[in-house]
Design an enzyme around this catalytic site. Sequence first.
Site, PDB file in Angstrom:
ATOM      1  N   ARG A   1      46.434  34.756  35.241  1.00 40.15           N
ATOM      2  CA  ARG A   1      46.873  33.387  34.924  1.00 40.15           C
ATOM      3  C   ARG A   1      45.701  32.556  34.428  1.00 40.15           C
ATOM      4  NH1 ARG A   1      47.940  28.049  36.552  1.00 40.15           N
ATOM      5  NH2 ARG A   1      50.081  27.387  36.093  1.00 40.15           N
ATOM      6  N   CYS A   2      44.548  32.684  35.071  1.00 38.65           N
ATOM      7  CA  CYS A   2      43.375  31.924  34.652  1.00 38.65           C
ATOM      8  C   CYS A   2      43.000  32.201  33.202  1.00 38.65           C
ATOM      9  CB  CYS A   2      42.182  32.252  35.548  1.00 38.65           C
ATOM     10  SG  CYS A   2      42.299  31.668  37.239  1.00 38.65           S
ATOM     11  N   MET A   3      43.193  33.444  32.759  1.00 39.03           N
ATOM     12  CA  MET A   3      42.734  33.845  31.425  1.00 39.03           C
ATOM     13  C   MET A   3      43.718  33.489  30.315  1.00 39.03           C
ATOM     14  SD  MET A   3      40.898  37.552  31.988  1.00 39.03           S
ATOM     15  CE  MET A   3      42.405  38.361  32.536  1.00 39.03           C
TER      16      MET A   3
END
Length: 415
Positions: A404-406
């Site tokens: 999700r962060c990426m």
Amino acid sequence: MRAGVDNAKIQVFSEIGRLKEVLLHRPGLELENFTPEYLREFLFDDILYLEIAQQEHDTFCAVLQKAGVDVRYVETLMTQAMHHNQDAGKMFINQYLVESGVMSEKMRAFVQDWLYDSFSEQDIVNRVIAGIRSRELPTTHTQSLSAMVSKSYPFITKPIPNLLFMRDPFCSVGNGVILSSMKNAIRRREALMLDFIFKNHPDYVNADIPRWFDYTNPTSLEGGDILIINHETLFIGISERTDAYSVEVLAENLFKNSSNTIKKIVAFVIAKKRAFMHLDTVFTQIDHDKFTIHASIEDKLTLYTITPSGVGKSLHITQEQKSLEEILVKILDRNVTLLRCGNGDTIAGDREQWNDGANTLAIAPGEVCVYQRNRVTNQLLEDNGIKVHMLPSSELSRGRGGPRCMSMPLRREIL
């Protein structure tokens, strides 16, 4: 009001609607442009092996494409925007140099001329992200007192290694965007890049995309702290990277805009520490009724509900006495299941949360991307009927950010 303009350039009204278009950054030479001495300054805990990190990221991209997702890269959009508006591109470079601490006007002019005389637009963008080492410039460059004093420092402009985590510098909400005011100075140029894209890329420049929050705000707000529970509700973390005042500014901007569908914001106060840097490192949605969570935060959460007051621009703010589970049941009007990172085991939970076991990217309801290494959590997801795409992560996980962060969704199907 039901979720709005279908087939808009930005269309994200949930965390789990089938992913149609996403923005990524493939890691590049910025990961090789700093040494252990500068880890803290660049917000990393370790040095990543670029070749393997790129292979792992390419696997992530391939999984998304196989699922029918249109993958776009921020470096490509930057290059296209610079080509579309070359004058704006030069203005961006000047502003980028200011944000990089190059305060001498003569020095900025020299660096800009060197870039445009020596490199293609694509190479310029790559150098903007990778950083410009002092030794790269011709030895005839304009001297200044500041340059001579800082001669031992290896960079004219510092690398931007955290661009790998595209979730943070901006956030798609409904048919509009939030341009993040980043907490740490090393990351503020990321939002500057996204601002340039939305103002100059041919896909967006005439698209009339509402801007719910601007990166020039004096207090911080980052995209990893924002979860879109449904077309009327946002969850926002008040965290190490997002200030309470910014949440109020965002709420006022949303509630006063007639094209916005958000009617309620639930703000979470979470521990201000490295392991819990954003809300999505401890809590994500993976299905209509299922969420991942790091168990250690459940008993320590302070929750506030923010709604329009109906009087001018003021807000109605109440501290919630309900648990997170009770709030979710009320908002979603259904029973929910909280799947605890590490299956509730204290040691497995802490180990796997450190490696982003709770940080999942939903491709569709009940279908997610996760890091392969978090085997206890992944087995729990599969046991609860979730389709799991496991990504190799020996290097990417060292950056302290998961799938999700990426990724930043640009369009999802409306549920």
